[in-house]
Write a protein that holds these residues in place. Structure first.
Motif, PDB file in Angstrom:
ATOM      1  N   PHE A   1       4.218  -4.225 -17.247  1.00  0.00           N
ATOM      2  CA  PHE A   1       4.718  -2.913 -16.857  1.00  0.00           C
ATOM      3  C   PHE A   1       4.836  -1.991 -18.071  1.00  0.00           C
ATOM      4  O   PHE A   1       5.038  -2.466 -19.191  1.00  0.00           O
ATOM      5  N   PRO A   2       4.749  -0.680 -17.860  1.00  0.00           N
ATOM      6  CA  PRO A   2       4.931   0.260 -18.966  1.00  0.00           C
ATOM      7  C   PRO A   2       6.375   0.249 -19.447  1.00  0.00           C
ATOM      8  O   PRO A   2       7.292  -0.072 -18.681  1.00  0.00           O
ATOM      9  N   PRO A   3       6.621   0.616 -20.718  1.00  0.00           N
ATOM     10  CA  PRO A   3       7.973   0.520 -21.295  1.00  0.00           C
ATOM     11  C   PRO A   3       9.043   1.277 -20.523  1.00  0.00           C
ATOM     12  O   PRO A   3      10.197   0.849 -20.483  1.00  0.00           O
ATOM     13  N   GLU A   4       8.677   2.402 -19.884  1.00  0.00           N
ATOM     14  CA  GLU A   4       9.703   3.218 -19.237  1.00  0.00           C
ATOM     15  C   GLU A   4      10.300   2.571 -17.991  1.00  0.00           C
ATOM     16  O   GLU A   4      11.311   3.067 -17.469  1.00  0.00           O
ATOM     17  N   VAL A   5       9.722   1.477 -17.482  1.00  0.00           N
ATOM     18  CA  VAL A   5      10.305   0.806 -16.322  1.00  0.00           C
ATOM     19  C   VAL A   5      10.662  -0.652 -16.611  1.00  0.00           C
ATOM     20  O   VAL A   5      11.080  -1.371 -15.707  1.00  0.00           O
ATOM     21  N   VAL A   6      10.511  -1.091 -17.853  1.00  0.00           N
ATOM     22  CA  VAL A   6      10.794  -2.490 -18.182  1.00  0.00           C
ATOM     23  C   VAL A   6      12.241  -2.850 -17.861  1.00  0.00           C
ATOM     24  O   VAL A   6      12.535  -3.914 -17.304  1.00  0.00           O
ATOM     25  N   GLY A   7      13.183  -1.961 -18.201  1.00  0.00           N
ATOM     26  CA  GLY A   7      14.590  -2.249 -17.918  1.00  0.00           C
ATOM     27  C   GLY A   7      14.837  -2.461 -16.434  1.00  0.00           C
ATOM     28  O   GLY A   7      15.590  -3.346 -16.034  1.00  0.00           O
ATOM     29  N   SER A   8      14.185  -1.655 -15.596  1.00  0.00           N
ATOM     30  CA  SER A   8      14.347  -1.801 -14.148  1.00  0.00           C
ATOM     31  C   SER A   8      13.790  -3.130 -13.655  1.00  0.00           C
ATOM     32  O   SER A   8      14.397  -3.803 -12.813  1.00  0.00           O
ATOM     33  N   VAL A   9      12.637  -3.529 -14.174  1.00  0.00           N
ATOM     34  CA  VAL A   9      12.036  -4.797 -13.765  1.00  0.00           C
ATOM     35  C   VAL A   9      12.909  -5.964 -14.202  1.00  0.00           C
ATOM     36  O   VAL A   9      13.146  -6.913 -13.435  1.00  0.00           O
ATOM     37  N   VAL A  10      13.391  -5.898 -15.435  1.00  0.00           N
ATOM     38  CA  VAL A  10      14.287  -6.950 -15.925  1.00  0.00           C
ATOM     39  C   VAL A  10      15.543  -7.023 -15.058  1.00  0.00           C
ATOM     40  O   VAL A  10      16.042  -8.112 -14.745  1.00  0.00           O
ATOM     41  N   GLY A  11      16.049  -5.858 -14.640  1.00  0.00           N
ATOM     42  CA  GLY A  11      17.225  -5.843 -13.775  1.00  0.00           C
ATOM     43  C   GLY A  11      16.964  -6.528 -12.446  1.00  0.00           C
ATOM     44  O   GLY A  11      17.804  -7.294 -11.950  1.00  0.00           O
ATOM     45  N   LEU A  12      15.800  -6.272 -11.860  1.00  0.00           N
ATOM     46  CA  LEU A  12      15.458  -6.915 -10.589  1.00  0.00           C
ATOM     47  C   LEU A  12      15.360  -8.435 -10.753  1.00  0.00           C
ATOM     48  O   LEU A  12      15.881  -9.196  -9.931  1.00  0.00           O
ATOM     49  N   GLY A  13      14.674  -8.860 -11.814  1.00  0.00           N
ATOM     50  CA  GLY A  13      14.566 -10.296 -12.049  1.00  0.00           C
ATOM     51  C   GLY A  13      15.910 -10.939 -12.338  1.00  0.00           C
ATOM     52  O   GLY A  13      16.201 -12.044 -11.874  1.00  0.00           O
ATOM     53  N   GLY A  14      16.725 -10.242 -13.107  1.00  0.00           N
ATOM     54  CA  GLY A  14      18.050 -10.773 -13.417  1.00  0.00           C
ATOM     55  C   GLY A  14      18.913 -10.903 -12.174  1.00  0.00           C
ATOM     56  O   GLY A  14      19.656 -11.878 -12.015  1.00  0.00           O
ATOM     57  N   ALA A  15      18.829  -9.909 -11.274  1.00  0.00           N
ATOM     58  CA  ALA A  15      19.585  -9.990 -10.029  1.00  0.00           C
ATOM     59  C   ALA A  15      19.124 -11.176  -9.192  1.00  0.00           C
ATOM     60  O   ALA A  15      19.943 -11.900  -8.600  1.00  0.00           O
ATOM     61  N   ALA A  16      17.807 -11.405  -9.157  1.00  0.00           N
ATOM     62  CA  ALA A  16      17.291 -12.554  -8.416  1.00  0.00           C
ATOM     63  C   ALA A  16      17.777 -13.863  -9.023  1.00  0.00           C
ATOM     64  O   ALA A  16      18.155 -14.797  -8.315  1.00  0.00           O
ATOM     65  N   GLY A  17      17.756 -13.937 -10.372  1.00  0.00           N
ATOM     66  CA  GLY A  17      18.265 -15.127 -11.035  1.00  0.00           C
ATOM     67  C   GLY A  17      19.738 -15.357 -10.739  1.00  0.00           C
ATOM     68  O   GLY A  17      20.184 -16.501 -10.569  1.00  0.00           O
ATOM     69  N   ALA A  18      20.508 -14.268 -10.648  1.00  0.00           N
ATOM     70  CA  ALA A  18      21.936 -14.391 -10.342  1.00  0.00           C
ATOM     71  C   ALA A  18      22.153 -14.897  -8.922  1.00  0.00           C
ATOM     72  O   ALA A  18      23.055 -15.708  -8.678  1.00  0.00           O
ATOM     73  N   VAL A  19      21.343 -14.428  -7.981  1.00  0.00           N
ATOM     74  CA  VAL A  19      21.446 -14.933  -6.606  1.00  0.00           C
ATOM     75  C   VAL A  19      21.124 -16.427  -6.577  1.00  0.00           C
ATOM     76  O   VAL A  19      21.828 -17.222  -5.943  1.00  0.00           O
ATOM     77  N   GLY A  20      20.073 -16.812  -7.295  1.00  0.00           N
ATOM     78  CA  GLY A  20      19.746 -18.235  -7.379  1.00  0.00           C
ATOM     79  C   GLY A  20      20.870 -19.045  -7.993  1.00  0.00           C
ATOM     80  O   GLY A  20      21.182 -20.157  -7.541  1.00  0.00           O
ATOM     81  N   ALA A  21      21.502 -18.486  -9.037  1.00  0.00           N
ATOM     82  CA  ALA A  21      22.609 -19.186  -9.694  1.00  0.00           C
ATOM     83  C   ALA A  21      23.815 -19.314  -8.766  1.00  0.00           C
ATOM     84  O   ALA A  21      24.527 -20.331  -8.789  1.00  0.00           O
ATOM     85  N   MET A  22      24.070 -18.284  -7.955  1.00  0.00           N
ATOM     86  CA  MET A  22      25.146 -18.372  -6.974  1.00  0.00           C
ATOM     87  C   MET A  22      24.890 -19.509  -5.988  1.00  0.00           C
ATOM     88  O   MET A  22      25.797 -20.292  -5.671  1.00  0.00           O
TER      89      MET A  22
END
Length: 393
Positions: free
Chosen positions: A327-348
């Motif tokens: 992904f281009p740099p201007e949306v990397v934070g958003s993509v990381v946020g989506l992946g992190g949220a998914a990881g948190a759901v998995g961890a729950m």
């Protein structure tokens, strides 16, 4: 890089502390296994909220201010843990702590995507990601002494107050990478941008792989001391050497994983091929984890877990580079946020699963079976999706 490493080290201290002090807090506060898993779930639920909030926020305000705000919330909540008395209070404070800590992840990767070339990113991530295991090592060195001297409440208060010193260094030392001075989009990323990103196959592959693999690292942090206590009768003073070995190898694995993919790229492999080969090798190395609960020997169990933890960190160093690859740099934070949220759901789900299994069976066998096999499933998702073969955004 040094500042991000130190911050990672501090935040992971909290995670290891909570697992390390579990038997002591459980005995004093009268928690059941399900009570403990409920507090852990509150922490992971905060990650879902925090990742979805801080991901786009980092794309708007940048790493400097965003990281400082997230870290401040984390440090304040970590300190307040020393004052909590009820399960509800612990759950609320852990939730606030999780919101703050979740913001540090997109901040780190935002800085990496702006300041490093693709062939350098996995190694850079591996270096600062080693702070996670280093935090666990620092916990083993300090927390038993702090707990014996000041009690478990004093341990949280002291480490929390000291953490605020990092903020002073961050504002005084951090400089925006030169690469980040390139022209920025006229309009900052918005929720519409996030909606566009989430409709792409590349985003969903990253989300699914994070959902599958992130919970295993949380298992090491929150339940490994309890496993050693139950299976091998270790106490707070005896945890040190086994956990030291496990997290020391995890540190090395993080760096080696980043180096390995960079090395393969230097030999002519594409970014996608290099990442995939390293992650497949890691998944195979982790498989023996399923046999750990069957081992009657402490050091065999420790060595299997240590190698698996190293392989997880090597896997993670490459996985965390995927958003900046695709992904281009201007949306990397958003993509990381989506992946992190998914990881948190998995961890729950892993926390709930672990609490229920332990409450009703008292055995870690099923838990370690899941932990040992999910990486092969994750590699299969990455391979079958062929996201690196698609034209990049």
């Amino acid at each position: 890089m040094g500042l991000i490493f130190v911050a990672s080290c501090l935040t992971y201290m909290d995670r290891q502390m909570f697992g390390l002090l579990k038997p002591m807090m459980q005995a004093e506060l009268g928690w059941s296994e399900i009570d403990y898993s409920g507090v852990v779930i509150a922490f992971h639920a905060a990650f879902v909220v925090g990742f979805l909030t801080f991901g786009p926020l980092m794309d708007r305000v940048g790493a400097r201010l965003g990281y400082a705000g997230a870290f401040t919330l984390w440090a304040a909540a970590h300190t307040l843990l020393g004052l909590a008395t009820t399960t509800a209070q612990f759950g609320l404070i852990r939730f606030l702590l999780g919101v703050g800590e979740s913001g540090t992840f997109p901040a780190r990767l935002k800085a990496i995507s702006e300041g490093f070339r693709p062939q350098e990113r996995a190694l850079a991530i591996g270096l600062f990601n080693a702070g996670s295991a280093s935090g666990a090592l620092l916990t083993l060195a300090l927390v038993p002494w702090l707990t014996e001297s000041y009690g478990w409440r004093g341990a949280f208060l002291i480490t929390g107050l000291v953490s605020f010193l990092w903020l002073i260094l961050w504002f005084r030392i951090y400089k925006r990478p030169q690469a980040a001075d390139a022209p920025r989009p006229v309009m900052p990323p918005s929720w519409r941008t996030l909606a566009q990103v989430i409709r792409t196959r590349r985003a969903w592959v990253y989300i699914v792989v994070k959902f599958l693999t992130v919970p295993v690292w949380w298992l090491y942090l929150f339940w490994l001391p309890d496993f050693l206590y139950r299976s091998h009768s270790l106490d707070l003073r005896q945890f040190g050497v086994p956990l030291l070995l496990i997290f020391l190898l995890a540190d090395l694995g993080s760096i080696i994983g980043g180096w390995a993919s960079a090395r393969l790229m230097a030999r002519g492999l594409s970014v996608g091929s290099a990442r995939s080969r390293v992650m497949l090798a890691c998944a195979l190395v982790i498989l023996p984890l399923v046999a750990v609960p069957l081992s009657p020997w402490l050091w065999l169990s420790v060595m299997i877990v240590a190698v698996a933890a190293a392989a997880h960190q090597a896997f993670s160093a490459n996985l965390l580079a995927v958003p900046s690859d695709l992904f281009p740099p201007e949306v990397v934070g958003s993509v990381v946020g989506l992946g992190g949220a998914a990881g948190a759901v998995g961890a729950m789900l892993m926390a709930l699963f672990s609490g229920v299994v332990l409450e009703y069976t008292g055995s870690y066998s099923l838990i370690f079976f899941v932990a040992g096999t999910v990486y092969l499933a994750a590699v299969g998702v990455l391979h079958l999706s062929r996201v690196y073969a698609q034209p990049q955004a």
